[in-house]
Design an enzyme around this catalytic site. Structure first.
Site, mmCIF file in Angstrom:
data_model
loop_
_atom_site.group_PDB
_atom_site.id
_atom_site.type_symbol
_atom_site.label_atom_id
_atom_site.label_comp_id
_atom_site.label_asym_id
_atom_site.label_seq_id
_atom_site.Cartn_x
_atom_site.Cartn_y
_atom_site.Cartn_z
ATOM 1 N N SER A 112 0.837 -1.198 0.000
ATOM 2 C CA SER A 112 0.000 0.000 0.000
ATOM 3 C C SER A 112 0.865 1.238 0.000
ATOM 4 O O SER A 112 1.098 1.882 1.006
ATOM 5 C CB SER A 112 -0.944 0.039 1.200
ATOM 6 O OG SER A 112 -1.792 1.149 1.113
ATOM 7 N N CYS A 113 1.372 1.593 -1.167
ATOM 8 C CA CYS A 113 2.318 2.697 -1.285
ATOM 9 C C CYS A 113 1.726 4.020 -0.877
ATOM 10 O O CYS A 113 2.441 4.965 -0.576
ATOM 11 C CB CYS A 113 2.823 2.804 -2.714
ATOM 12 S SG CYS A 113 1.555 3.331 -3.888
#
Length: 261
Positions: A112-113
Site C-alpha cells: 500500500s504505497c
C-alpha cells in the site's frame, strides 16, 4: 484463540547454543492481494491483511480523496476469491465518484504505497488543504500512549509482524486501534474506523508503529489529524510536508523520549 488477520503455521525453531531444533506452531500475520473495485471499476490491488476491510475501504477512499466525507461512502462488500486473494467491492455515491474516472486503472501497489493512481510528480506534490485542527497535547500524553500501545496490539503481539495505528484522546488514552501488515493500510483502517464511529480525528492524536514517510503525513493532513507521532524516524519529505501543512509531527516516540520536527 483464533485472531482475525493471523493464521497458524508449522515452523521449526533453531538455537544458537546448539540445542536440538524443535517443531512448533506459530501464528503468522496474513498478507494477501486485495483487489479494490470502486463502482464497478478496478482501481488498485493492495497487499494487505484481510481484516477490518470495511474500515479499510472507507479510509482508503477518504485518503485517496475519492470522496470528501464519509456520507459519500455507500457500502463495501469483501469476499475471498479462489486464488487466495480478496475482492473488495466498494460503492460510492455516484456524483462523488467523479475523481475516479481519470485514475481508473488496475494497479499493483505492494505494501500500500499510498500513492495509487498518481502518475506525475505534480500529482504527488499536489497542494493539500492545511490542517485546521489545533490541539494542545502534552508530551506526557504521548509517552503514556506509546507505553500502552503494546497492550492494544492483538495481532502484533501474537505475530510480531503487524503495524498498528492508534487514535488517542488528548490525555493519551487509546480509544481505537487498527492493525495490518502494512503501515499505510493500518492508518487507512483507522481513518475508516473513526469515520464509521463518527469520531472526529481533530479531537485527538494518532500514534503509528512505523517510520514516518511522506505518504503517512499526507494521510494525516487529509484526515485533519492535528498531531501525528511515529515510533520510528521521519524522512526529510515527511518533515517538509508536515511543516508546510500545519501538522505537528513527533518521531522516534518512545516511552521516555521523542523528537519534535
Amino acid at each position: 484463540m483464533p485472531v482475525d488477520g493471523a493464521r497458524e503455521s508449522p515452523v521449526t525453531e533453531y538455537f544458537a547454543n546448539g540445542a536440538d531444533p524443535r517443531a512448533l506452531t506459530r501464528a503468522l500475520v496474513e498478507e494477501a492481494p486485495v483487489a479494490i473495485e470502486i463502482n464497478g471499476i478496478g482501481y488498485a490491488v493492495m497487499m494487505a491483511t484481510p481484516a477490518d476491510l470495511t474500515d479499510y475501504a472507507l479510509g482508503f477512499c477518504l485518503s485517496e480523496q475519492l470522496i470528501g466525507r464519509a456520507g459519500e461512502f455507500v457500502a463495501a462488500d469483501a469476499f475471498a476469491v479462489p486464488d487466495g486473494g480478496w475482492m473488495l467491492r466498494v460503492t460510492l455515491d455516484a456524483p462523488a465518484a467523479g475523481p475516479l474516472i481519470e485514475r481508473a486503472r488496475l494497479r499493483l501497489a505492494e505494501g500500500s504505497c499510498g500513492l495509487c493512481g498518481i502518475e506525475s510528480l505534480e500529482q504527488v506534490l499536489r497542494p493539500l488543504v492545511p490542517v485546521s485542527a489545533r490541539l494542545d497535547v502534552a508530551k506526557a500524553a504521548v509517552f503514556r500512549a506509546v507505553a500502552a500501545l503494546g497492550d492494544h496490539q492483538t495481532l502484533g503481539r501474537i505475530t510480531r509482524a503487524a503495524h498498528a495505528a492508534a487514535f488517542c484522546d488528548p490525555d493519551g488514552t487509546i480509544r481505537m486501534v487498527r492493525e495490518d501488515v502494512g503501515r499505510h493500510n493500518a492508518f487507512d483502517k483507522l481513518i475508516g474506523a473513526l469515520a464509521r464511529a463518527g469520531i472526529d480525528p481533530a479531537t485527538g492524536f494518532v500514534v503509528l508503529t512505523a517510520r514516518c514517510s511522506f505518504e503517512l503525513v499526507q494521510k494525516a493532513v487529509i484526515a485533519n489529524v492535528p498531531v501525528l507521532a511515529t515510533i520510528s524516524a521521519a524522512s526529510t519529505m515527511a518533515v517538509d510536508q508536515a511543516r508546510a501543512h500545519g501538522l505537528t509531527l513527533l518521531s522516534l516516540a518512545r516511552e521516555d523520549s521523542l523528537l519534535e520536527t
